[in-house]
Write a protein that holds these residues in place. Structure first.
Motif, short mmCIF file in Angstrom:
data_model
loop_
_atom_site.label_atom_id
_atom_site.label_comp_id
_atom_site.label_asym_id
_atom_site.label_seq_id
_atom_site.Cartn_x
_atom_site.Cartn_y
_atom_site.Cartn_z
N LYS A 50 0.81 -1.22 0.02
CA LYS A 50 -0.14 0.17 -0.08
C LYS A 50 0.92 1.23 -0.16
CE LYS A 50 -3.87 -2.08 2.38
NZ LYS A 50 -4.86 -2.12 1.68
N LEU A 51 0.69 2.12 -0.70
CA LEU A 51 1.62 3.21 -0.91
C LEU A 51 1.57 4.17 0.11
CD1 LEU A 51 1.02 3.84 -4.76
CD2 LEU A 51 2.89 2.75 -3.62
N ASP A 52 0.74 3.98 0.94
CA ASP A 52 0.54 4.98 1.88
C ASP A 52 1.32 4.56 3.30
OD1 ASP A 52 -1.13 3.03 2.90
OD2 ASP A 52 -2.84 4.24 3.35
N LYS A 53 1.97 3.45 2.98
CA LYS A 53 2.93 2.95 4.07
C LYS A 53 4.34 3.38 3.82
CE LYS A 53 -0.38 0.37 5.90
NZ LYS A 53 -0.98 1.03 7.03
N GLY A 54 4.77 4.02 2.82
CA GLY A 54 6.00 4.71 2.72
C GLY A 54 6.93 3.72 2.32
N TRP A 55 8.35 4.03 2.62
CA TRP A 55 9.39 3.20 2.33
C TRP A 55 9.55 1.77 3.05
CZ3 TRP A 55 12.12 4.55 -2.07
CH2 TRP A 55 12.09 5.95 -2.36
N GLN A 56 9.16 1.87 4.33
CA GLN A 56 9.47 0.80 5.14
C GLN A 56 9.16 -0.69 4.36
OE1 GLN A 56 7.49 -1.81 6.96
NE2 GLN A 56 9.53 -2.58 7.54
N PRO A 57 7.84 -0.86 3.95
CA PRO A 57 7.70 -2.34 3.29
C PRO A 57 8.70 -2.65 2.03
CG PRO A 57 5.61 -0.96 3.28
CD PRO A 57 6.75 -0.03 3.78
N ILE B 123 16.06 2.60 4.67
CA ILE B 123 15.17 3.59 4.36
C ILE B 123 15.78 4.77 4.15
CG2 ILE B 123 13.11 4.76 5.31
CD1 ILE B 123 12.50 2.35 6.90
N PRO B 124 15.55 5.51 2.95
CA PRO B 124 15.99 6.72 2.41
C PRO B 124 15.68 8.09 3.29
CG PRO B 124 15.16 5.75 0.47
CD PRO B 124 14.72 5.01 1.71
N PRO B 125 16.31 9.13 3.53
CA PRO B 125 15.75 10.21 4.44
C PRO B 125 14.71 10.71 3.66
CG PRO B 125 17.81 10.36 3.48
CD PRO B 125 17.59 9.28 3.06
N GLU B 126 14.57 10.82 2.24
CA GLU B 126 13.67 11.49 1.41
C GLU B 126 12.35 10.97 1.92
OE1 GLU B 126 16.08 9.58 -0.30
OE2 GLU B 126 17.51 11.46 -0.18
N PRO B 127 11.37 11.69 1.69
CA PRO B 127 9.89 11.32 1.79
C PRO B 127 9.43 10.25 0.68
CG PRO B 127 9.87 13.58 1.86
CD PRO B 127 11.44 13.34 1.63
N PHE B 128 8.74 9.48 0.98
CA PHE B 128 8.16 8.63 -0.24
C PHE B 128 7.59 9.24 -1.25
CE2 PHE B 128 5.84 5.42 -2.18
CZ PHE B 128 6.50 4.42 -2.39
N PRO B 129 8.10 9.23 -2.47
CA PRO B 129 7.47 9.99 -3.59
C PRO B 129 6.07 9.72 -3.90
CG PRO B 129 9.03 8.44 -4.49
CD PRO B 129 9.00 8.03 -2.75
N VAL B 130 5.43 10.70 -4.25
CA VAL B 130 4.00 10.48 -4.94
C VAL B 130 4.08 11.09 -6.14
CG1 VAL B 130 1.59 10.92 -4.66
CG2 VAL B 130 2.85 10.37 -2.51
N SER B 131 3.80 10.36 -7.23
CA SER B 131 3.72 11.14 -8.59
C SER B 131 2.68 10.38 -9.46
CB SER B 131 5.02 11.00 -9.34
OG SER B 131 5.57 9.78 -9.47
N ASN B 132 2.47 10.87 -10.62
CA ASN B 132 1.54 10.28 -11.70
C ASN B 132 0.26 10.24 -11.04
OD1 ASN B 132 0.69 9.02 -14.09
ND2 ASN B 132 1.11 7.07 -13.40
N LYS B 133 -0.29 11.33 -10.49
CA LYS B 133 -1.63 11.56 -10.14
C LYS B 133 -2.39 12.26 -11.25
CE LYS B 133 -1.69 11.84 -5.20
NZ LYS B 133 -2.77 12.27 -3.91
N PHE B 134 -3.62 11.74 -11.47
CA PHE B 134 -4.28 12.26 -12.51
C PHE B 134 -4.78 13.69 -12.50
CE2 PHE B 134 -8.47 12.79 -14.85
CZ PHE B 134 -7.81 12.49 -16.24
#
Length: 158
Positions: free
Chosen positions: A127-134, A143-154
């Protein structure tokens, strides 16, 4: 009288046949180590066939809300007429096409769950809302220090 073949003979024959059928794709992807959908397509080539062609591969199933996924598929197909030339006509009967896509999703999800039972360490349901951990856990990566990227939103304004 027809000869009886063992299960191992049949499996070897299937593996060889899949390798032969996948040969053009395999040649074009030799220099790559990661794919995102294309050219291996999530529903175009059976996940077990991909595993035979790429025995060391790992897979990620992005777990999404089914209705949001259907809407995303509709948006993607309608905004890509050169890739999906029949989409405009298909989506005119939205309910029929949406039901077809829902059935596709459920079938592929069921196949992915089956694959997970056979190769539990080779597929991540994420699930993308879980971020980098899984994702990092799956690949044994930090786990990178950057926030998990969110892109390709319609873009609803298109």
């Amino acid at each position: 009288m027809a000869s009886v073949r063992s299960a191992d003979d049949i499996n070897t024959h299937l593996e060889n046949s899949i390798q032969l059928l996948m040969e053009p794709i395999l040649k074009s992807v030799n220099d790559f180590s990661i794919f995102s959908d294309s050219p291996i397509g999530h529903t175009r080539i059976n996940i077990y066939a991909k595993k035979i062609a790429f025995p060391n591969s790992k897979f990620i199933w992005i777990d999404r809300d089914l209705e949001k996924w259907v809407k995303s598929v509709e948006n993607w197909e309608l905004s890509s007429p050169t890739v999906y030339p029949k989409a405009k006509k298909a989506w005119q009967d939205r309910e029929k096409t949406a039901n077809h896509r829902r059935a596709e999703y459920r079938k592929e999800r069921s196949l992915a769950e089956s694959f997970h039972r056979d190769f539990p360490g080779d597929i991540l349901f994420m699930k993308l809302d879980k971020g980098w951990q899984p994702l990092c856990s799956f690949f044994s990566a930090p786990i990178p220090p950057e926030p998990f990227p969110v892109s390709n939103k319609f873009n609803k304004n298109l």
